[in-house]
Design a protein around this motif. Structure first.
Motif, PDB file in Angstrom:
ATOM      1  N   GLU A  20      41.737  47.079  36.825  1.00  0.00           N
ATOM      2  CA  GLU A  20      42.124  46.490  38.379  1.00  0.00           C
ATOM      3  C   GLU A  20      42.376  45.099  38.147  1.00  0.00           C
ATOM      4  O   GLU A  20      41.969  44.124  37.458  1.00  0.00           O
ATOM      5  CB  GLU A  20      41.195  46.860  39.349  1.00  0.00           C
ATOM      6  N   HIS A  21      43.401  44.513  39.057  1.00  0.00           N
ATOM      7  CA  HIS A  21      43.920  42.973  39.010  1.00  0.00           C
ATOM      8  C   HIS A  21      42.664  42.274  39.842  1.00  0.00           C
ATOM      9  O   HIS A  21      42.610  40.959  39.432  1.00  0.00           O
ATOM     10  CB  HIS A  21      44.928  42.893  39.663  1.00  0.00           C
ATOM     11  N   ASN A  22      41.818  42.879  40.467  1.00  0.00           N
ATOM     12  CA  ASN A  22      40.695  42.207  41.073  1.00  0.00           C
ATOM     13  C   ASN A  22      39.436  42.661  40.785  1.00  0.00           C
ATOM     14  O   ASN A  22      38.505  42.769  41.373  1.00  0.00           O
ATOM     15  CB  ASN A  22      41.009  42.264  42.886  1.00  0.00           C
ATOM     16  N   ALA A  23      39.174  42.813  39.541  1.00  0.00           N
ATOM     17  CA  ALA A  23      37.983  43.575  39.067  1.00  0.00           C
ATOM     18  C   ALA A  23      36.765  42.355  39.253  1.00  0.00           C
ATOM     19  O   ALA A  23      37.259  41.143  39.200  1.00  0.00           O
ATOM     20  CB  ALA A  23      38.118  44.204  37.783  1.00  0.00           C
ATOM     21  N   LYS A  24      35.557  42.886  39.407  1.00  0.00           N
ATOM     22  CA  LYS A  24      34.406  42.088  39.398  1.00  0.00           C
ATOM     23  C   LYS A  24      34.534  41.290  38.264  1.00  0.00           C
ATOM     24  O   LYS A  24      34.402  41.903  36.912  1.00  0.00           O
ATOM     25  CB  LYS A  24      33.182  42.700  39.646  1.00  0.00           C
ATOM     26  N   PHE A  31      32.225  36.541  39.354  1.00  0.00           N
ATOM     27  CA  PHE A  31      30.666  36.609  39.554  1.00  0.00           C
ATOM     28  C   PHE A  31      30.258  35.430  40.403  1.00  0.00           C
ATOM     29  O   PHE A  31      30.634  34.286  40.086  1.00  0.00           O
ATOM     30  CB  PHE A  31      30.150  36.966  38.668  1.00  0.00           C
ATOM     31  N   GLY A  32      29.649  35.770  41.294  1.00  0.00           N
ATOM     32  CA  GLY A  32      28.863  34.562  42.218  1.00  0.00           C
ATOM     33  C   GLY A  32      29.534  33.711  43.096  1.00  0.00           C
ATOM     34  O   GLY A  32      28.992  33.089  43.746  1.00  0.00           O
ATOM     35  N   ASP A  33      30.751  34.271  43.512  1.00  0.00           N
ATOM     36  CA  ASP A  33      31.444  33.489  44.400  1.00  0.00           C
ATOM     37  C   ASP A  33      31.630  34.523  45.503  1.00  0.00           C
ATOM     38  O   ASP A  33      32.905  34.909  45.858  1.00  0.00           O
ATOM     39  CB  ASP A  33      32.916  32.982  43.717  1.00  0.00           C
ATOM     40  N   ALA A  34      30.602  35.047  46.042  1.00  0.00           N
ATOM     41  CA  ALA A  34      30.777  36.002  47.127  1.00  0.00           C
ATOM     42  C   ALA A  34      30.678  35.402  48.560  1.00  0.00           C
ATOM     43  O   ALA A  34      30.613  36.161  49.479  1.00  0.00           O
ATOM     44  CB  ALA A  34      29.626  36.944  46.752  1.00  0.00           C
TER      45      ALA A  34
END
Length: 58
Positions: A20-24, A31-34
Motif C-alpha cells: 500500500e502507498h500509505n502503509a505503516k 511510525f510514531g507520528d500518530a
C-alpha cells in the motif's frame, strides 16, 4: 509412492499482490507520528462526544 509426479508446490494466495502507498512505517505514514494520542486526549474526545449527544437529545 512416486513423489516426482507431484508437481510444484502451491503458491500462497493470502499475500497481498502489492504494498500500500500509505502503509505503516512508510514515508507517507511513519511510525510514531500518530498525532495527539494518549489517554488524556482520548478521554477529552469521549467527554466532548458525550456532551454533544446530551445537547442534541435534550
Amino acid at each position: 509412492m512416486d513423489y516426482s509426479k507431484g508437481g510444484a508446490p502451491k503458491i500462497r494466495k493470502d499475500a497481498p499482490k502489492h504494498s500500500e502507498h500509505n502503509a505503516k512505517g512508510s514515508t507517507e505514514n511513519p511510525f510514531g507520528d500518530a498525532g495527539p494520542v494518549g489517554k488524556a486526549a482520548l478521554l477529552a474526545r469521549m467527554k466532548a462526544a458525550a456532551e454533544a449527544r446530551k445537547a442534541t437529545k435534550a
